[in-house]
Write an enzyme that holds these catalytic residues in place. Structure first.
Site, PDB file in Angstrom:
ATOM      1  N   SER A  23      20.996  70.080  17.608  1.00 35.24           N
ATOM      2  CA  SER A  23      21.605  71.419  17.480  1.00 35.24           C
ATOM      3  C   SER A  23      22.189  71.837  18.827  1.00 35.24           C
ATOM      4  CB  SER A  23      20.525  72.424  17.067  1.00 35.24           C
ATOM      5  OG  SER A  23      19.494  72.413  18.044  1.00 35.24           O
ATOM      6  N   HIS A  83      11.275  49.710  32.433  1.00 31.40           N
ATOM      7  CA  HIS A  83      10.670  50.900  31.827  1.00 31.40           C
ATOM      8  C   HIS A  83       9.827  51.652  32.865  1.00 31.40           C
ATOM      9  CE1 HIS A  83       9.279  52.726  27.761  1.00 31.40           C
ATOM     10  NE2 HIS A  83       9.329  53.642  28.716  1.00 31.40           N
ATOM     11  N   GLU A 105      10.870  45.082  24.423  1.00 34.68           N
ATOM     12  CA  GLU A 105      10.215  45.010  25.740  1.00 34.68           C
ATOM     13  C   GLU A 105       8.900  44.234  25.658  1.00 34.68           C
ATOM     14  OE1 GLU A 105      11.754  49.463  26.865  1.00 34.68           O
ATOM     15  OE2 GLU A 105       9.655  49.008  27.207  1.00 34.68           O
ATOM     16  N   ARG A 147      14.713  55.104  24.671  1.00 37.22           N
ATOM     17  CA  ARG A 147      13.953  54.020  24.061  1.00 37.22           C
ATOM     18  C   ARG A 147      14.949  52.925  23.709  1.00 37.22           C
ATOM     19  NH1 ARG A 147       9.813  55.697  25.757  1.00 37.22           N
ATOM     20  NH2 ARG A 147       7.996  56.450  24.637  1.00 37.22           N
ATOM     21  N   ILE A 182      14.013  66.564  29.426  1.00 37.70           N
ATOM     22  CA  ILE A 182      14.527  65.621  30.437  1.00 37.70           C
ATOM     23  C   ILE A 182      16.056  65.702  30.510  1.00 37.70           C
ATOM     24  CG2 ILE A 182      14.581  63.218  31.195  1.00 37.70           C
ATOM     25  CD1 ILE A 182      11.958  62.783  29.603  1.00 37.70           C
TER      26      ILE A 182
HETATM   27  P1  NAP Z   1      12.577  66.599  24.053  1.00 39.52           P
HETATM   28  O1  NAP Z   1      12.397  67.749  24.978  1.00 39.52           O
HETATM   29  O2  NAP Z   1      11.903  66.610  22.736  1.00 39.52           O
HETATM   30  O3  NAP Z   1      14.162  66.390  23.848  1.00 39.52           O
HETATM   31  C1  NAP Z   1      14.684  65.481  22.947  1.00 39.52           C
HETATM   32  C2  NAP Z   1      16.171  65.776  22.746  1.00 39.52           C
HETATM   33  O4  NAP Z   1      16.702  64.774  21.871  1.00 39.52           O
HETATM   34  C3  NAP Z   1      16.444  67.126  22.084  1.00 39.52           C
HETATM   35  O5  NAP Z   1      17.558  67.750  22.681  1.00 39.52           O
HETATM   36  C4  NAP Z   1      16.751  66.758  20.639  1.00 39.52           C
HETATM   37  O6  NAP Z   1      17.661  67.624  19.981  1.00 39.52           O
HETATM   38  C5  NAP Z   1      17.435  65.423  20.838  1.00 39.52           C
HETATM   39  N1  NAP Z   1      17.407  64.640  19.606  1.00 39.52           N
HETATM   40  C6  NAP Z   1      16.332  64.341  18.829  1.00 39.52           C
HETATM   41  N2  NAP Z   1      16.718  63.638  17.765  1.00 39.52           N
HETATM   42  C7  NAP Z   1      18.065  63.488  17.859  1.00 39.52           C
HETATM   43  C8  NAP Z   1      19.046  62.872  17.038  1.00 39.52           C
HETATM   44  N3  NAP Z   1      18.709  62.249  15.907  1.00 39.52           N
HETATM   45  N4  NAP Z   1      20.328  62.917  17.459  1.00 39.52           N
HETATM   46  C9  NAP Z   1      20.680  63.530  18.617  1.00 39.52           C
HETATM   47  N5  NAP Z   1      19.774  64.148  19.431  1.00 39.52           N
HETATM   48  C10 NAP Z   1      18.496  64.123  19.056  1.00 39.52           C
HETATM   49  O7  NAP Z   1      12.102  65.244  24.728  1.00 39.52           O
HETATM   50  P2  NAP Z   1      12.056  64.866  26.292  1.00 39.52           P
HETATM   51  O8  NAP Z   1      10.783  65.339  26.877  1.00 39.52           O
HETATM   52  O9  NAP Z   1      13.341  65.263  26.917  1.00 39.52           O
HETATM   53  O10 NAP Z   1      11.949  63.259  26.172  1.00 39.52           O
HETATM   54  C11 NAP Z   1      12.958  62.535  25.495  1.00 39.52           C
HETATM   55  C12 NAP Z   1      12.545  61.083  25.324  1.00 39.52           C
HETATM   56  O11 NAP Z   1      12.683  60.378  26.555  1.00 39.52           O
HETATM   57  C13 NAP Z   1      11.098  60.809  24.928  1.00 39.52           C
HETATM   58  O12 NAP Z   1      10.851  61.033  23.567  1.00 39.52           O
HETATM   59  C14 NAP Z   1      10.945  59.347  25.316  1.00 39.52           C
HETATM   60  O13 NAP Z   1      11.291  58.506  24.234  1.00 39.52           O
HETATM   61  C15 NAP Z   1      11.966  59.169  26.446  1.00 39.52           C
HETATM   62  N6  NAP Z   1      11.281  58.908  27.728  1.00 39.52           N
HETATM   63  C16 NAP Z   1      11.512  57.740  28.385  1.00 39.52           C
HETATM   64  C17 NAP Z   1      10.858  57.484  29.583  1.00 39.52           C
HETATM   65  C18 NAP Z   1      11.077  56.219  30.366  1.00 39.52           C
HETATM   66  O14 NAP Z   1      10.150  55.772  31.017  1.00 39.52           O
HETATM   67  N7  NAP Z   1      12.265  55.650  30.339  1.00 39.52           N
HETATM   68  C19 NAP Z   1       9.941  58.414  30.093  1.00 39.52           C
HETATM   69  C20 NAP Z   1       9.747  59.604  29.401  1.00 39.52           C
HETATM   70  C21 NAP Z   1      10.423  59.846  28.220  1.00 39.52           C
HETATM   71  P3  NAP Z   1      17.306  69.184  19.709  1.00 39.52           P
HETATM   72  O15 NAP Z   1      17.238  69.818  21.068  1.00 39.52           O
HETATM   73  O16 NAP Z   1      18.470  69.694  18.945  1.00 39.52           O
HETATM   74  O17 NAP Z   1      15.996  69.200  18.977  1.00 39.52           O
END
Ligand code: NAP
Length: 315
Positions: free
Chosen positions: A175, A278, A260, A231, A154
């Site tokens: 990373s 949300h 929430e 989140r 995302i």
């Molecule tokens: P993703 O592809 O797994 O990407 C997560 C990113 O966060 C990665 O770049 C990861 O780093 C980084 N990250 C993880 N832990 C971290 C930390 N401790 N410090 C800094 N960066 C960190 O996930 P995605 O598909 O983009 O989704 C991300 C999140 O969005 C979901 O897990 C969910 O909680 C949230 N979300 C919210 C909604 C909503 O309705 N608002 C909808 C969908 C998702 P690396 O690349 O280095 O591993």
């Protein structure tokens, strides 16, 4: 598959519920609604259907000896005790990618809404205040500096949209991604210090709890805006309220909250904050795609085929 018992720990949308009911023997939140009946059924439950906000504890998993798979309708699965599931050999699936566009669209919408005062101006017009004079000026978005906390699926979709607004794009993540032509900062605070808009899109859970704290908000500064579509747990909400009250930052656009659907009164009363409920993935089109993937993962599992989208820990 009609002899397979599935526990739903959420209220699935009607479209998904219909598909689940047609394929499986469904038990809708039975563990909460009828504990005695649940005791009878628990030994037969082979799958759980959950949402991104569901909690599936180690305790619940332990009560389901035949459990094989947990299918989450959502990409975030921080409410699922994946370690406990893995320890029992239970697979966990989620619905990545199909919601990237919607969540990225909402991040941009919140950034524009708060900086260009879309919601505030709407209230101003509706209240009949326009004839008394114009609204105070907003903040330009195009060409500004966006800092993205989390550069995954995302985060990258947000970056592509920001590029179309001529923004300078930087990010932090666990990373660096040398393959992306974007500036990497090793921490949220160093990124915030170089950002006009700090957009948070990491997973929730213990590793990111209060990643955006008072120090990061201080670094973002009095002209900076915080956008959170990740989140509620990722932002220290008390520190955010204090920063908004003190003028430490300029404003915020928030889709997610610590407890929430409760949202603090202080946030609800602020003019420089845009709040959504949300709704990151909440469009008919995307929710249907998420529902299909949730179902298809269960179907694949019970057909003995590889799971379509297991969470990284279960690959
Ligand atoms: P993703 O592809 O797994 O990407 C997560 C990113 O966060 C990665 O770049 C990861 O780093 C980084 N990250 C993880 N832990 C971290 C930390 N401790 N410090 C800094 N960066 C960190 O996930 P995605 O598909 O983009 O989704 C991300 C999140 O969005 C979901 O897990 C969910 O909680 C949230 N979300 C919210 C909604 C909503 O309705 N608002 C909808 C969908 C998702 P690396 O690349 O280095 O591993």
């Amino acid at each position: 598959m009609s002899d397979i018992d599935v526990l739903s720990v959420t209220n699935p949308p009607p479209y998904l519920l219909e598909k689940l009911n047609a394929a499986f023997r469904m038990h809708q939140r039975l563990h909460e609604t009828d504990p005695a009946a649940f005791e009878q059924v628990a030994p037969k439950i082979r799958a759980i259907a959950a949402s991104g906000e569901s909690k599936v504890s180690a305790e619940l998993i332990a009560r389901l000896p035949a459990l094989q798979v947990i299918s989450v309708m959502g990409v975030g699965y921080d409410g699922i005790d994946v370690a406990a599931a893995k320890a029992r050999g239970v697979k966990v699936t989620h619905t990545p990618d199909v919601l990237n566009d919607d969540v990225a669209d909402l991040a941009i919408a919140l950034m524009l809404a708060v900086a260009r005062q879309v919601v505030r101006s709407d209230r101003f017009v509706r209240a009949g205040d326009w004839p008394q004079g114009p609204l105070a000026l907003g903040r330009k978005v195009s060409g500004g500096r966006i800092g993205i906390v989390g550069m995954g699926r995302i985060g990258q979709a947000i970056a592509r949209r920001a590029a179309a607004f001529g923004m300078q794009i930087a990010y932090t993540a666990r990373s660096a991604k040398p393959e992306l032509p974007l500036t990497y900062y090793p921490s949220a605070a160093t990124l915030a210090a170089q950002s006009d808009f700090l957009v948070v899109i990491t997973p929730g859970g213990a590793a990111t709890r209060k990643l955006i704290d008072a120090d990061v908000l201080n670094a973002l500064g009095k002209d900076g805006y915080l956008i959170n579509v990740a989140r509620g747990s990722v932002v220290d909400q008390s520190a955010l309220v204090a920063a908004l009250q003190a003028g430490t930052i300029a404003g915020a656009g928030l889709d997610v909250f610590e407890a929430e659907p409760e949202v603090p009164k202080e946030l609800r009363e602020m003019e420089n904050v845009v709040l959504t409920s949300h709704i990151g993935s909440a469009t008919t089109q995307t929710r249907r795609a998420m529902a299909d993937l949730t179902f298809d993962n269960l179907e694949a599992h019970f057909a003995g085929k590889p799971l379509l989208t297991p969470v990284p820990e279960c690959r």
